[in-house]
Design a protein around this motif. Structure first.
Motif, PDB file in Angstrom:
ATOM      1  N   ALA A 201      -3.448  -4.371 -10.873  1.00 34.39           N
ATOM      2  CA  ALA A 201      -2.723  -2.955 -10.531  1.00 34.39           C
ATOM      3  C   ALA A 201      -4.052  -2.418  -9.696  1.00 34.39           C
ATOM      4  O   ALA A 201      -5.159  -2.900  -9.761  1.00 34.39           O
ATOM      5  N   THR A 202      -3.276  -1.442  -8.785  1.00 36.31           N
ATOM      6  CA  THR A 202      -4.482  -0.849  -8.087  1.00 36.31           C
ATOM      7  C   THR A 202      -4.134   0.845  -7.977  1.00 36.31           C
ATOM      8  O   THR A 202      -3.031   1.122  -8.368  1.00 36.31           O
ATOM      9  N   ILE A 203      -4.943   1.569  -7.785  1.00 32.86           N
ATOM     10  CA  ILE A 203      -5.034   3.098  -7.697  1.00 32.86           C
ATOM     11  C   ILE A 203      -5.645   3.561  -6.444  1.00 32.86           C
ATOM     12  O   ILE A 203      -6.897   3.267  -6.361  1.00 32.86           O
TER      13      ILE A 203
ATOM     14  N   SER B 203      -4.596   8.831  -6.647  1.00 30.38           N
ATOM     15  CA  SER B 203      -3.937   8.233  -7.716  1.00 30.38           C
ATOM     16  C   SER B 203      -2.584   7.764  -7.457  1.00 30.38           C
ATOM     17  O   SER B 203      -1.832   7.630  -8.563  1.00 30.38           O
ATOM     18  N   SER B 204      -2.343   7.140  -6.287  1.00 29.28           N
ATOM     19  CA  SER B 204      -0.923   6.591  -5.895  1.00 29.28           C
ATOM     20  C   SER B 204      -1.488   5.126  -6.460  1.00 29.28           C
ATOM     21  O   SER B 204      -2.406   4.627  -6.467  1.00 29.28           O
ATOM     22  N   THR B 205      -0.313   4.694  -7.524  1.00 30.14           N
ATOM     23  CA  THR B 205      -0.524   3.334  -8.037  1.00 30.14           C
ATOM     24  C   THR B 205       0.325   2.219  -7.645  1.00 30.14           C
ATOM     25  O   THR B 205       1.611   2.794  -7.068  1.00 30.14           O
ATOM     26  N   ASN B 206       0.002   0.934  -7.744  1.00 34.22           N
ATOM     27  CA  ASN B 206       0.631  -0.228  -7.606  1.00 34.22           C
ATOM     28  C   ASN B 206       0.472  -1.251  -8.571  1.00 34.22           C
ATOM     29  O   ASN B 206      -0.756  -1.347  -9.166  1.00 34.22           O
ATOM     30  N   TYR B 207       1.505  -2.091  -9.043  1.00 31.72           N
ATOM     31  CA  TYR B 207       1.500  -2.945 -10.109  1.00 31.72           C
ATOM     32  C   TYR B 207       1.965  -4.391  -9.531  1.00 31.72           C
ATOM     33  O   TYR B 207       3.049  -4.693  -9.012  1.00 31.72           O
TER      34      TYR B 207
ATOM     35  N   THR C 194      -0.672   0.598 -17.450  1.00 32.10           N
ATOM     36  CA  THR C 194      -0.794   1.681 -16.608  1.00 32.10           C
ATOM     37  C   THR C 194      -2.345   1.833 -16.256  1.00 32.10           C
ATOM     38  O   THR C 194      -3.034   1.759 -16.912  1.00 32.10           O
ATOM     39  N   ILE C 195      -2.301   1.995 -14.918  1.00 32.14           N
ATOM     40  CA  ILE C 195      -3.575   2.330 -14.265  1.00 32.14           C
ATOM     41  C   ILE C 195      -3.881   3.827 -14.075  1.00 32.14           C
ATOM     42  O   ILE C 195      -2.872   4.388 -13.476  1.00 32.14           O
ATOM     43  N   SER C 196      -5.149   4.105 -14.243  1.00 34.14           N
ATOM     44  CA  SER C 196      -5.429   5.522 -14.293  1.00 34.14           C
ATOM     45  C   SER C 196      -7.147   5.770 -13.801  1.00 34.14           C
ATOM     46  O   SER C 196      -7.719   4.987 -13.879  1.00 34.14           O
TER      47      SER C 196
END
Length: 123
Positions: free
Chosen positions: A49-51, A55-59, A68-70
């Motif tokens: 996962a990336t953020i 705070s845009s995320t990708n999995y 969930t990445i935060s």
């Protein structure tokens, strides 16, 4: 000098949850994208996962809907909440961050990795 330190790994039963943390410290001006990777025995290291700094995320498809990445920008920390864990999630989990840090003369951007934390999903 910048350090990333992961924590929160361990042994959990299938269907259980874990929360990983990765805290960055040292000479930090800004942190850009942050990410979690994992590496199972005998396999390559894969992106989980990336953020972004916004705070845009990708999995990865294999964890969508379960992980969930935060991030907490005030604490220079990224988290990975892992739910409904499966045996195939067993791996060493690494965090990575792109950081603007102080150089000898001027600041520069570089990628930094944590040391990894073991996650084992087994009954």
């Amino acid at each position: 000098q910048v350090q990333l330190v992961e924590s929160g790994g361990g042994l959990v039963r299938p269907g259980g949850s874990l929360r990983l943390s990765c805290a960055a410290s040292g000479s930090i001006f800004s942190i850009y994208a942050m990410a979690w990777y994992r590496q199972a025995p005998g396999k390559q290291r894969d992106l989980v996962a990336t953020i972004t700094s916004g705070s845009s995320t990708n999995y990865a498809d294999s964890v969508k809907g379960r992980f969930t990445i935060s991030r907490d920008n005030a604490k220079n920390t990224v988290f990975l909440q892992m739910n409904t864990l499966k045996p195939e999630d067993t791996a060493v989990y690494y965090c990575k961050a792109e950081i603007l840090t102080q150089g000898t003369v001027i600041p520069y951007r570089a990628q930094y990795w944590g040391q990894g934390t073991q996650v084992t999903v087994s009954s």
